[in-house]
Design a protein around this motif. Structure first.
Motif, PDB file in Angstrom:
ATOM      1  N   GLN A   1      45.177  31.563  43.556  1.00 21.56           N
ATOM      2  CA  GLN A   1      46.284  32.489  43.297  1.00 21.56           C
ATOM      3  C   GLN A   1      47.486  31.709  42.785  1.00 21.56           C
ATOM      4  O   GLN A   1      48.313  32.241  42.066  1.00 21.56           O
TER       5      GLN A   1
ATOM      6  N   ARG B   1      51.635  35.250  39.523  1.00 16.90           N
ATOM      7  CA  ARG B   1      50.657  35.069  40.598  1.00 16.90           C
ATOM      8  C   ARG B   1      49.380  35.821  40.245  1.00 16.90           C
ATOM      9  O   ARG B   1      49.400  37.009  39.991  1.00 16.90           O
TER      10      ARG B   1
ATOM     11  N   ARG C   1      43.267  36.900  43.723  1.00 16.78           N
ATOM     12  CA  ARG C   1      42.346  35.951  44.326  1.00 16.78           C
ATOM     13  C   ARG C   1      41.138  35.732  43.436  1.00 16.78           C
ATOM     14  O   ARG C   1      40.578  36.673  42.905  1.00 16.78           O
TER      15      ARG C   1
ATOM     16  N   ASP D   1      42.703  29.478  46.894  1.00 15.42           N
ATOM     17  CA  ASP D   1      42.051  30.643  46.291  1.00 15.42           C
ATOM     18  C   ASP D   1      42.427  30.868  44.827  1.00 15.42           C
ATOM     19  O   ASP D   1      42.120  31.903  44.258  1.00 15.42           O
TER      20      ASP D   1
ATOM     21  N   ASP E   1      47.457  26.849  47.712  1.00 13.09           N
ATOM     22  CA  ASP E   1      46.342  27.599  48.299  1.00 13.09           C
ATOM     23  C   ASP E   1      45.060  27.297  47.541  1.00 13.09           C
ATOM     24  O   ASP E   1      45.095  27.016  46.349  1.00 13.09           O
TER      25      ASP E   1
HETATM   26 MG    MG Z   1      45.549  34.101  48.688  1.00 11.67          MG
END
Ligand code: MG
Ligand code: UDP
Length: 343
Positions: free
Chosen positions: A108, A207, A210, A106, A104
């Motif tokens: 994350q 994780r 964002r 972002d 991803d």
């Molecule tokens: Mg995300």
């Protein structure tokens, strides 16, 4: 000596990083900086394929500016927003490399985990998926629903879909080919990645929240995502309708028997209007529920039966067929409006 180096470069394995992006202008420069720092440290010749999923902000322009300063940047530009799953597929279709990382934009998913994914791939695994051990910055409700969803689908589906994993993973060339050969419209990627089989291994990570921008997932979308996962990987709900129907029919039969016996023994003073209404409504509800479940599957069959291509690229109709990769292209030069954000 020179030749030797050239020879080495030729023999080096290739790595493609596929990044679906939809309105990510706020994070892209930071993402790319961290990603390139990681790629520089790898003994692989790499490129980054940004799949622009119909962004309406400056995302495309930023990708172009990033490409000015980095020969590794490639672009797959979709004709509109198709959603993350399809964007990902488009990226995989266009990734011609020995290993492909899906991540991803972002932040994350930490790019710093990639060397570890690569190490496992070198050990011979075809799918190396990142499993999150914590979900910082996500609400308790989201964590609970995610937990329940993974347990539920784990119980119902015949392929084991790993728990607590997103799409962040590394795929070997044959795994990419396998995933790309499945052209269904309803793409529950985690399920498809698991379905292909091959040696798979998990790597745990934390994780992060964002980095910037907002998630595109609200609860309604998450619910539909869960429905998608369940309906594309198991037909248990269809069978459940049968058993619920059977159970309520048996219940009704037993109750009927009880009423007959009671009338024979004690006569019939005609009560029972409320229980009658309850039973009618209950059964009516069950029937509608059953029809609804059938409808969910039927609607998906309807969509699949049209056999439409999964996506179109912005220039040209061409969709890579999934049998032999298309190629990602170098973005056009940037106009300079976003250059400041990148530098
Ligand atoms: Mg995300
Ligand atoms: N994304 C996309 N198309 C969409 C929605 C999202 O390509 O229609 C991309 C988005 O740019 C990001 C990734 O998919 O790189 C994950 O999106 P998001 O962070 O919104 O999802 P979450 O992390 O909340 O699951």
């Amino acid at each position: 000596m020179q030749l030797n180096e050239l020879e080495q470069a030729r023999l080096r394995k290739t790595l493609a990083v596929v990044v679906p992006v939809f309105n990510e202008q706020a994070v892209l420069p930071a993402f790319h900086a961290r990603m390139t720092a990681v790629l520089d440290g790898l003994d692989l010749s790499s490129h980054v394929i940004y799949v622009n999923d119909g962004s309406t902000d400056d995302t495309l322009e930023i990708i172009r500016c990033l490409a000015e300063g980095d020969a590794r940047v490639m672009l797959v530009d979709l004709s509109r927003n198709f959603g993350k799953e399809i964007a990902l597929t488009a990226g995989l279709d266009h990734a011609d490399a020995d290993a492909v990382v899906v991540i991803d934009a972002d932040l994350q998913d930490p790019p710093e985990l990639i060397p570890e994914l690569v190490a496992h791939w070198r050990d011979g695994y075809d799918v190396v998926y990142a499993r999150r051990t914590s979900r910082d910055g996500e609400s308790a409700a989201k964590r609970l629903t995610a937990f329940l969803f993974y347990r539920l689908i784990g119980k119902m589906s015949r392929v084991r879909i790993p728990e607590d994993t997103g799409d962040f993973r590394l795929l070997s060339r044959r795994a990419v080919r396998a995933v790309c050969s499945m052209r269904e419209q309803h793409r529950f990627m985690k399920g498809l990645f698991a379905w292909i089989g091959y040696p798979q291994v998990a790597v745990p990570y934390r994780r992060a929240p964002r980095h910037a921008g907002a998630t595109k997932w609200n609860y309604w979308r998450l619910w539909n995502f869960a429905l998608e996962g369940i309906t594309s990987f198991t037909s248990v709900p269809l069978k459940a309708a049968t058993y619920v129907g059977l159970a309520s029919a048996l219940g009704a039969f037993g109750y009927g028997l009880y009423i007959v016996l009671r009338t024979l023994m004690f006569g019939n003073p005609v009560p029972g209007y409320p229980s009658l209404l309850t039973a009618v409504m209950f059964l009516g509800g069950l029937q509608l529920l059953g029809i609804g479940i059938i409808g969910e599957y039927l609607a998906r069959m309807f969509n699949e039966s049209k056999r439409r291509p999964l996506y179109f690229l912005k220039d040209g109709l061409h969709e890579a067929s999934g049998f032999g990769p298309g190629t990602a292209v170098r973005p056009e030069p940037c106009a300079g409006t976003a250059a400041k954000a990148v530098s």
